[in-house]
Enzyme design. Structure first.
Site, PDB file in Angstrom:
ATOM      1  N   GLY A  53       2.678  23.432  19.652  1.00 14.09           N
ATOM      2  CA  GLY A  53       2.077  22.227  20.219  1.00 14.09           C
ATOM      3  C   GLY A  53       1.280  22.397  21.492  1.00 14.09           C
ATOM      4  O   GLY A  53       0.326  21.675  21.729  1.00 14.09           O
ATOM      5  N   GLU A 108       4.631  23.145  28.309  1.00 15.13           N
ATOM      6  CA  GLU A 108       5.067  22.408  27.104  1.00 15.13           C
ATOM      7  C   GLU A 108       4.045  21.326  26.772  1.00 15.13           C
ATOM      8  O   GLU A 108       3.353  20.823  27.673  1.00 15.13           O
ATOM      9  CB  GLU A 108       6.407  21.716  27.394  1.00 15.13           C
ATOM     10  CG  GLU A 108       7.630  22.445  26.859  1.00 15.13           C
ATOM     11  CD  GLU A 108       7.851  22.261  25.366  1.00 15.13           C
ATOM     12  OE1 GLU A 108       6.899  21.926  24.637  1.00 15.13           O
ATOM     13  OE2 GLU A 108       8.988  22.467  24.923  1.00 15.13           O
ATOM     14  N   ASP A 109       3.984  20.944  25.510  1.00 14.90           N
ATOM     15  CA  ASP A 109       3.148  19.806  25.140  1.00 14.90           C
ATOM     16  C   ASP A 109       3.838  18.496  25.494  1.00 14.90           C
ATOM     17  O   ASP A 109       3.235  17.590  26.054  1.00 14.90           O
ATOM     18  CB  ASP A 109       2.801  19.851  23.636  1.00 14.90           C
ATOM     19  CG  ASP A 109       4.025  20.008  22.732  1.00 14.90           C
ATOM     20  OD1 ASP A 109       5.156  20.208  23.236  1.00 14.90           O
ATOM     21  OD2 ASP A 109       3.859  19.940  21.500  1.00 14.90           O
ATOM     22  N   ASP A 112      10.719  15.390  25.218  1.00 20.39           N
ATOM     23  CA  ASP A 112      11.290  14.209  24.561  1.00 20.39           C
ATOM     24  C   ASP A 112      12.738  14.081  25.042  1.00 20.39           C
ATOM     25  O   ASP A 112      13.000  13.529  26.111  1.00 20.39           O
ATOM     26  CB  ASP A 112      11.159  14.414  23.053  1.00 20.39           C
ATOM     27  CG  ASP A 112      11.660  13.246  22.222  1.00 20.39           C
ATOM     28  OD1 ASP A 112      12.142  12.266  22.797  1.00 20.39           O
ATOM     29  OD2 ASP A 112      11.569  13.314  20.981  1.00 20.39           O
ATOM     30  N   LYS A 140       8.340  11.711  27.615  1.00 18.05           N
ATOM     31  CA  LYS A 140       8.947  10.448  27.160  1.00 18.05           C
ATOM     32  C   LYS A 140      10.171  10.216  28.028  1.00 18.05           C
ATOM     33  O   LYS A 140      11.298  10.567  27.644  1.00 18.05           O
ATOM     34  CB  LYS A 140       9.385  10.578  25.696  1.00 18.05           C
ATOM     35  CG  LYS A 140       8.252  10.653  24.699  1.00 18.05           C
ATOM     36  CD  LYS A 140       8.841  10.692  23.281  1.00 18.05           C
ATOM     37  CE  LYS A 140       7.790  10.906  22.240  1.00 18.05           C
ATOM     38  NZ  LYS A 140       8.372  11.124  20.899  1.00 18.05           N
ATOM     39  N   PHE A 161       6.322   8.059  18.687  1.00 17.60           N
ATOM     40  CA  PHE A 161       5.771   9.309  18.173  1.00 17.60           C
ATOM     41  C   PHE A 161       4.263   9.385  18.429  1.00 17.60           C
ATOM     42  O   PHE A 161       3.534   8.422  18.204  1.00 17.60           O
ATOM     43  CB  PHE A 161       6.058   9.448  16.681  1.00 17.60           C
ATOM     44  CG  PHE A 161       5.851  10.844  16.176  1.00 17.60           C
ATOM     45  CD1 PHE A 161       6.784  11.836  16.405  1.00 17.60           C
ATOM     46  CD2 PHE A 161       4.686  11.179  15.491  1.00 17.60           C
ATOM     47  CE1 PHE A 161       6.581  13.136  15.959  1.00 17.60           C
ATOM     48  CE2 PHE A 161       4.472  12.472  15.042  1.00 17.60           C
ATOM     49  CZ  PHE A 161       5.427  13.455  15.276  1.00 17.60           C
ATOM     50  N   VAL A 162       3.817  10.544  18.941  1.00 19.58           N
ATOM     51  CA  VAL A 162       2.386  10.741  19.224  1.00 19.58           C
ATOM     52  C   VAL A 162       1.885  11.996  18.517  1.00 19.58           C
ATOM     53  O   VAL A 162       2.667  12.889  18.182  1.00 19.58           O
ATOM     54  CB  VAL A 162       2.124  10.887  20.747  1.00 19.58           C
ATOM     55  CG1 VAL A 162       2.361   9.580  21.466  1.00 19.58           C
ATOM     56  CG2 VAL A 162       2.953  12.002  21.362  1.00 19.58           C
ATOM     57  N   ASP A 168       1.347  17.692  16.373  1.00 19.16           N
ATOM     58  CA  ASP A 168       1.145  17.433  14.941  1.00 19.16           C
ATOM     59  C   ASP A 168       2.085  16.363  14.401  1.00 19.16           C
ATOM     60  O   ASP A 168       3.080  16.002  15.033  1.00 19.16           O
ATOM     61  CB  ASP A 168       1.407  18.712  14.140  1.00 19.16           C
ATOM     62  CG  ASP A 168       2.898  19.015  14.040  1.00 19.16           C
ATOM     63  OD1 ASP A 168       3.568  19.048  15.093  1.00 19.16           O
ATOM     64  OD2 ASP A 168       3.408  19.185  12.921  1.00 19.16           O
ATOM     65  N   ARG A 174      -3.382  18.327  14.850  1.00 15.78           N
ATOM     66  CA  ARG A 174      -3.480  19.155  16.057  1.00 15.78           C
ATOM     67  C   ARG A 174      -4.911  19.250  16.564  1.00 15.78           C
ATOM     68  O   ARG A 174      -5.159  19.456  17.740  1.00 15.78           O
ATOM     69  CB  ARG A 174      -2.965  20.573  15.785  1.00 15.78           C
ATOM     70  CG  ARG A 174      -1.486  20.639  15.418  1.00 15.78           C
ATOM     71  CD  ARG A 174      -1.009  22.080  15.494  1.00 15.78           C
ATOM     72  NE  ARG A 174       0.256  22.301  14.809  1.00 15.78           N
ATOM     73  CZ  ARG A 174       1.461  22.067  15.349  1.00 15.78           C
ATOM     74  NH1 ARG A 174       1.563  21.582  16.558  1.00 15.78           N
ATOM     75  NH2 ARG A 174       2.557  22.314  14.657  1.00 15.78           N
TER      76      ARG A 174
END
Ligand code: 5GP
Length: 185
Positions: A53, A108-109, A112, A140, A161-162, A168, A174
């Site tokens: 990600g 990190e992307d 969560d 988040k 959710f994104v 993805d 992506r």
């Protein structure tokens, strides 16, 4: 069924709308890059990107960090094709660089629950770096149950959710230049 329009997309039959535009992402990424440049002036940090990600954010972030630096990658088990975490982390690709005595910037992307980044922070700390800086594009906040101190956060987002800009849904999305958020069912 999937298709992409500028203001919304359908991915795997579900509808998402734009949450962060290309320009908003670029400006914030450039800001963090400049901050990292100041933080590590005269040093040579190594970026560790979390695959898959973070690969797009990392490549933009590095190009906005105006100092000599290196890069390596680590890969953890992903959500698979689901939108909910399995609650377990497994390492799929190891870091090859020697991190002892280095300034390490983990990228990190999205954070969560915080499980992945706390796992990674513990793992990298055990490799005796000189410093460890945690960077995430998205956080988040209300979903985070494993508390960890993040040094640079691109954007705080709701617990939805994104996808897009490296993130993805079932391996799709992506390549989207913007970040899209799931619409209410
Ligand atoms: P955590 O361990 O913090 O619960 O989850 C971190 C990982 O879960 C991220 O690196 C990312 O791969 C995945 N993830 C969490 N939320 C989302 C989301 O909203 N969209 C996508 N595409 N992946 C997510």
């Amino acid at each position: 069924m999937s298709h992409y329009k500028p203001d919304h997309i359908i991915s795997n039959g579900e509808r998402f709308r734009v949450w962060l535009t290309e320009e908003e992402i670029r400006e914030r990424t450039a800001e963090i890059g400049r901050e990292l440049g100041r933080q590590f002036e005269g040093r040579r940090p190594i970026f560790i990107g979390v695959l898959n990600g973070a690969f797009i954010f990392l490549s933009d972030l590095m190009r906005h960090t105006p100092i000599p630096c290196e890069v390596d990658f680590i890969k953890l088990s992903s959500y698979g094709d689901e939108k909910v975490s399995s609650g377990q982390v497994t390492e799929l690709k190891e870091i090859h660089a020697d991190l002892a005595g280095r300034d390490v910037i983990l990228v990190e992307d999205i954070v969560d629950t915080g499980l992945s980044i706390s796992f990674l922070a513990d793992k990298l700390s055990a490799m005796n770096p000189e410093s460890l800086t945690l960077v995430t594009l998205l956080h988040k906040v209300s979903a985070t149950t494993h508390p960890v101190t993040l040094d640079h956060v691109g954007f705080e987002i709701p617990d939805r959710f994104v996808l897009g800009y490296g993130l993805d849904y079932s391996q799709e999305g992506r390549n989207l230049a913007q970040i899209y958020i799931q619409e209410d069912a």
